[in-house]
Design a protein around this motif. Structure first.
Motif: not given
Length: 223
Positions: A135-151
């Motif tokens: 239940s949480t892994a997709p959202f953790v991955g999405l957090f990494g994606t958002v952070w990476g796109i911001m960078h």
């Protein structure tokens, strides 16, 4: 211009520290979930074999007291522990004159229910971890994606260049986090559902045995 390396290790190496930590967390979660999946598969297979083996011994015609004497000191499997719990309460309910004390059947039933609940808890131990990862892994991955796109956008702003050559590596690194999140989540969800069903079937077998066992003891008490 040299071609850009889009291999996993290259994307990981170019990612920011936050995204790297997210990826490491997701990979560790995936390894943890697979360890649980394999261990539970082996445990459930062993539980089924133990149930079949005990069922043959129980219905072999051997006196229940003899079987109880063999198992009472070291019940090793679920059916054996349930059987020993029921027989222990049976012996405690016997009068010195040979009769049964009042309410013996109800106490035996409760003893069997408690033993089944303990076996169910033992079988299901660790499955909540799979549910949590799923239940949480997709959202953790999405957090990494958002952070990476911001960078990646920060790099665009600094370089003042919006060409695909500049944007693509950062976006790819970001999306890799989501991919790893799904890689961790999908097996966890699938096997959580399967293992929960398998556990329910095994516990259901225990409940059927307990009902049959309680019926036999009830007949003995009525004699």
């Amino acid at each position: 211009m040299d071609p850009i390396d889009f291999s996993f290790w290259a994307l990981f190496a170019r990612a920011t520290l936050t995204v790297k930590l997210v990826m490491i967390l997701l990979i560790a979660s995936s390894v943890w979930s697979w360890a649980i999946i394999i261990s539970k598969h082996l445990a459930f297979r062993s539980a089924r074999r133990a149930a079949a083996r005990f069922d043959r011994a129980f219905w072999s015609g051997e006196p229940l007291d003899g079987l109880f004497a063999d198992l009472v000191d070291n019940p090793r499997t679920g059916p054996e522990r349930i059987f020993v719990a029921g027989m222990t309460e049976w012996h405690r309910s016997l009068r010195s004159t040979g009769g049964m004390i009042p309410g013996a059947t109800a106490r035996i039933d409760r003893s069997l229910d408690v033993s089944i609940a303990r076996e169910s808890e033992r079988l299901n131990k660790g499955l909540t971890v799979l549910a949590t990862i799923g239940s949480t892994a997709p959202f953790v991955g999405l957090f990494g994606t958002v952070w990476g796109i911001m960078h990646a956008f920060e790099q665009i702003a600094v370089s003042q260049n919006t060409s695909l050559v500049v944007v693509a590596p950062g976006i790819a690194e970001a999306l890799l986090a989501t991919g790893i999140g799904l890689l961790a989540a999908i097996p966890a969800v699938v096997f959580y559902n399967k293992l929960t069903t398998d556990s329910g079937q095994i516990v259901g077998g225990y409940e059927v045995f307990a009902d049959e066992f309680a019926t036999l003891l009830s007949r003995e008490a009525d004699d």
